[in-house]
Design a protein around this motif. Structure first.
Motif, mmCIF file in Angstrom:
data_model
loop_
_atom_site.group_PDB
_atom_site.id
_atom_site.type_symbol
_atom_site.label_atom_id
_atom_site.label_comp_id
_atom_site.label_asym_id
_atom_site.label_seq_id
_atom_site.Cartn_x
_atom_site.Cartn_y
_atom_site.Cartn_z
ATOM 1 N N ILE A 260 0.837 -1.207 0.000
ATOM 2 C CA ILE A 260 0.000 0.000 0.000
ATOM 3 C C ILE A 260 0.868 1.252 0.000
ATOM 4 C CG2 ILE A 260 -1.659 1.346 1.346
ATOM 5 C CD1 ILE A 260 -2.821 -1.314 2.336
ATOM 6 N N THR A 261 1.875 1.269 0.867
ATOM 7 C CA THR A 261 2.748 2.438 0.954
ATOM 8 C C THR A 261 3.497 2.676 -0.352
ATOM 9 O OG1 THR A 261 3.059 2.056 3.333
ATOM 10 C CG2 THR A 261 4.655 3.475 2.230
ATOM 11 N N ASN A 262 4.046 1.627 -0.935
ATOM 12 C CA ASN A 262 4.772 1.769 -2.207
ATOM 13 C C ASN A 262 3.846 2.252 -3.323
ATOM 14 O OD1 ASN A 262 7.129 0.876 -1.004
ATOM 15 N ND2 ASN A 262 6.811 -1.265 -1.601
ATOM 16 N N SER A 263 2.604 1.761 -3.302
ATOM 17 C CA SER A 263 1.656 2.169 -4.340
ATOM 18 C C SER A 263 1.297 3.643 -4.203
ATOM 19 C CB SER A 263 0.389 1.305 -4.254
ATOM 20 O OG SER A 263 0.687 -0.053 -4.512
ATOM 21 N N THR A 264 1.138 4.111 -2.962
ATOM 22 C CA THR A 264 0.815 5.526 -2.775
ATOM 23 C C THR A 264 1.970 6.418 -3.215
ATOM 24 O OG1 THR A 264 1.565 5.415 -0.465
ATOM 25 C CG2 THR A 264 -0.784 5.074 -0.882
ATOM 26 N N GLU A 265 3.192 5.992 -2.934
ATOM 27 C CA GLU A 265 4.355 6.776 -3.383
ATOM 28 C C GLU A 265 4.422 6.832 -4.902
ATOM 29 O OE1 GLU A 265 7.711 5.020 -1.518
ATOM 30 O OE2 GLU A 265 7.257 5.829 0.481
ATOM 31 N N PHE A 266 4.101 5.713 -5.536
ATOM 32 C CA PHE A 266 4.103 5.681 -7.002
ATOM 33 C C PHE A 266 3.043 6.610 -7.562
ATOM 34 C CE2 PHE A 266 2.215 3.862 -10.886
ATOM 35 C CZ PHE A 266 3.299 3.929 -11.741
ATOM 36 N N LEU A 267 1.855 6.583 -6.981
ATOM 37 C CA LEU A 267 0.780 7.440 -7.468
ATOM 38 C C LEU A 267 1.101 8.920 -7.252
ATOM 39 C CD1 LEU A 267 -2.330 5.408 -6.233
ATOM 40 C CD2 LEU A 267 -1.555 5.697 -8.596
ATOM 41 N N LEU A 268 1.703 9.234 -6.112
ATOM 42 C CA LEU A 268 2.021 10.629 -5.829
ATOM 43 C C LEU A 268 3.130 11.169 -6.723
ATOM 44 C CD1 LEU A 268 1.828 10.656 -1.915
ATOM 45 C CD2 LEU A 268 0.190 11.636 -3.535
ATOM 46 N N SER A 269 3.907 10.277 -7.312
ATOM 47 C CA SER A 269 4.969 10.715 -8.228
ATOM 48 C C SER A 269 4.421 11.064 -9.610
ATOM 49 C CB SER A 269 6.037 9.615 -8.359
ATOM 50 O OG SER A 269 5.501 8.463 -8.987
ATOM 51 N N ASP A 270 3.147 10.741 -9.836
ATOM 52 C CA ASP A 270 2.510 11.037 -11.127
ATOM 53 C C ASP A 270 1.981 12.469 -11.104
ATOM 54 O OD1 ASP A 270 1.127 11.162 -13.468
ATOM 55 O OD2 ASP A 270 -0.125 9.397 -13.088
ATOM 56 N N GLY A 271 2.628 13.325 -11.852
ATOM 57 C CA GLY A 271 2.246 14.735 -11.855
ATOM 58 C C GLY A 271 0.914 15.015 -12.515
ATOM 59 N N THR A 272 0.334 14.050 -13.237
ATOM 60 C CA THR A 272 -0.940 14.268 -13.920
ATOM 61 C C THR A 272 -2.150 13.881 -13.067
ATOM 62 O OG1 THR A 272 -0.915 12.048 -14.909
ATOM 63 C CG2 THR A 272 0.212 13.806 -16.113
ATOM 64 N N LEU A 273 -1.908 13.424 -11.845
ATOM 65 C CA LEU A 273 -3.010 12.974 -10.998
ATOM 66 C C LEU A 273 -3.863 14.172 -10.585
ATOM 67 C CD1 LEU A 273 -3.653 10.081 -9.962
ATOM 68 C CD2 LEU A 273 -2.707 10.773 -7.772
ATOM 69 N N PRO A 274 -5.188 14.078 -10.741
ATOM 70 C CA PRO A 274 -6.059 15.194 -10.348
ATOM 71 C C PRO A 274 -5.944 15.493 -8.852
ATOM 72 C CG PRO A 274 -7.245 13.613 -11.724
ATOM 73 C CD PRO A 274 -5.932 12.969 -11.375
#
Length: 374
Positions: free
Chosen positions: A170-184
């Motif tokens: 879960i933690t690794n997935s959240t870090e990956f998602l937060l690294s995506d600059g296109t996330l709303p």
């Protein structure tokens, strides 16, 4: 006829009575045979009868009444442990075990008193019999409780260990998602909330794993290296502030704060103290570290209601929790192990932890020697 002789003469009938009563206590789905129900009954009766035949002085009788072993106690204890193990494996509760001995005691005395026995002999023999039965019962309860506690602690350790993997994912997935600059933006907020919750869960899992490790007789593993307590405290403050953005934490660092410690463990200790202050305190929180001489002192102070006096003496005991307002409960409330783990970490480093609580503030103070003595 003495009571010990009576027991041995009527051994089979007494064992049958025992098995019959034990059968009534069986839980549904436990199809135990008569021999399984009798298990150690024969040995218990034989050891009790043998114990009653031993010469016993007044001092020995008094010691036995206080739970001290003596005379034939070792033999009686061994069969008590055997019986407790059997009953636990067979699914009997602790209440069932106690009920068994209560029925056993009543059956033996009732049968014996129906025979021709003079009152003086009956009184003396009954006292010796009750002493022996109480001794077996006490050892059985102790053994049963110990095994249940060990099983529970081992389960907690396995559960905490197995939860680490999904929490890590879960933690690794959240870090990956937060690294995506296109996330709303709404999605970023949701991911941040998930990350904070996972961090809180990780802390609780770590505390639970450490608790199980210590309870099972192990020591907290330490990886000691040169550390700066000031940096450890600052990083711990940043981590807690990320999970509790509403918290107002002031950090004060003073003196030489370098020493040989396990940095991760000291960070865990400071985080637990800060989270505890957030849960139970009010207003600003002060985290201070002061280095002088051969030790470094770390303190966490918070305003709010004082710790109730009846809890002060056992505030560091496991699963001890004081009242916290409803808005501080939930995942932030933990499982009542934070302060216990703090004490374990402090002691593992050769240090100490103490608390002072008054109307104006509550202060937890940790003293750590700079060098861990081996």
């Amino acid at each position: 006829m003495s009571l010990s002789d009576f027991i041995e003469t009527n051994l089979d009938a007494l064992i049958d009575d025992w098995a019959e009563f034990a059968g009534q206590l069986m839980r549904e789905g436990l199809p135990l045979t008569v021999p399984e129900l009798q298990d150690s009954a024969r040995h218990i009766f034989q050891r009790v009868a043998a114990d009653m035949r031993l010469d016993q002085s007044g001092v020995e009788q008094e010691e036995k009444s206080r739970g001290k072993k003596g005379g034939g106690a070792a033999d009686v204890t061994s069969v008590a442990l055997e019986h407790a193990d059997d009953r636990l494996d067979q699914g009997f509760t602790l209440d069932d075990v106690v009920a068994e001995f209560r029925a056993l005691r009543a059956t033996v005395l009732r049968r014996w008193q129906q025979s021709s026995v003079d009152p003086v002999t009956a009184l003396n023999e009954s006292i010796r019999f009750n002493e022996a039965i109480d001794q077996v019962l006490t050892e059985s309860i102790r053994r049963y409780s110990l095994r249940v506690s060990e099983t529970r602690d081992r389960f907690a350790g396995v559960l905490a260990h197995d939860l680490r993997s999904p929490l890590g994912a879960i933690t690794n997935s959240t870090e990956f998602l937060l690294s995506d600059g296109t996330l709303p933006t709404p999605c970023v907020k949701a991911v941040v909330n998930i990350q904070r919750s996972a961090t809180r869960m990780r802390r609780m899992v770590d505390d639970l794993l450490d608790f199980a490790r210590v309870r099972l007789g192990d020591t907290l593993p330490l990886i000691v290296s040169p550390q700066d307590a000031g940096r450890v405290c600052s990083n711990a403050c940043d981590e807690v502030s990320a999970s509790f953005p509403q918290a107002n934490i002031e950090v004060c660092l003073d003196g030489d704060l370098v020493g040989d410690w396990d940095g991760d463990r000291i960070s865990q200790l400071v985080i637990n103290l800060l989270v505890n202050a957030i849960q139970h305190g009010e207003g600003a929180i002060k985290l201070s570290a002061h280095g002088e001489g051969d030790s470094v002192t770390v303190a966490v102070a918070n305003e709010g209601k004082p710790i109730p006096k009846h809890l002060t003496g056992r505030i560091f005991d496991p699963l001890t929790r004081t009242y916290s307002p409803p808005e501080r409960r939930g995942t932030a409330a933990g499982v009542g192990l934070g302060l216990y783990i703090c004490r374990c970490i402090a002691h593992a480093h050769g240090g100490a932890i103490a608390v002072e609580s008054a109307d104006t503030a509550t202060v937890f103070t940790v003293t750590l020697p700079r060098v861990l003595k081996t």
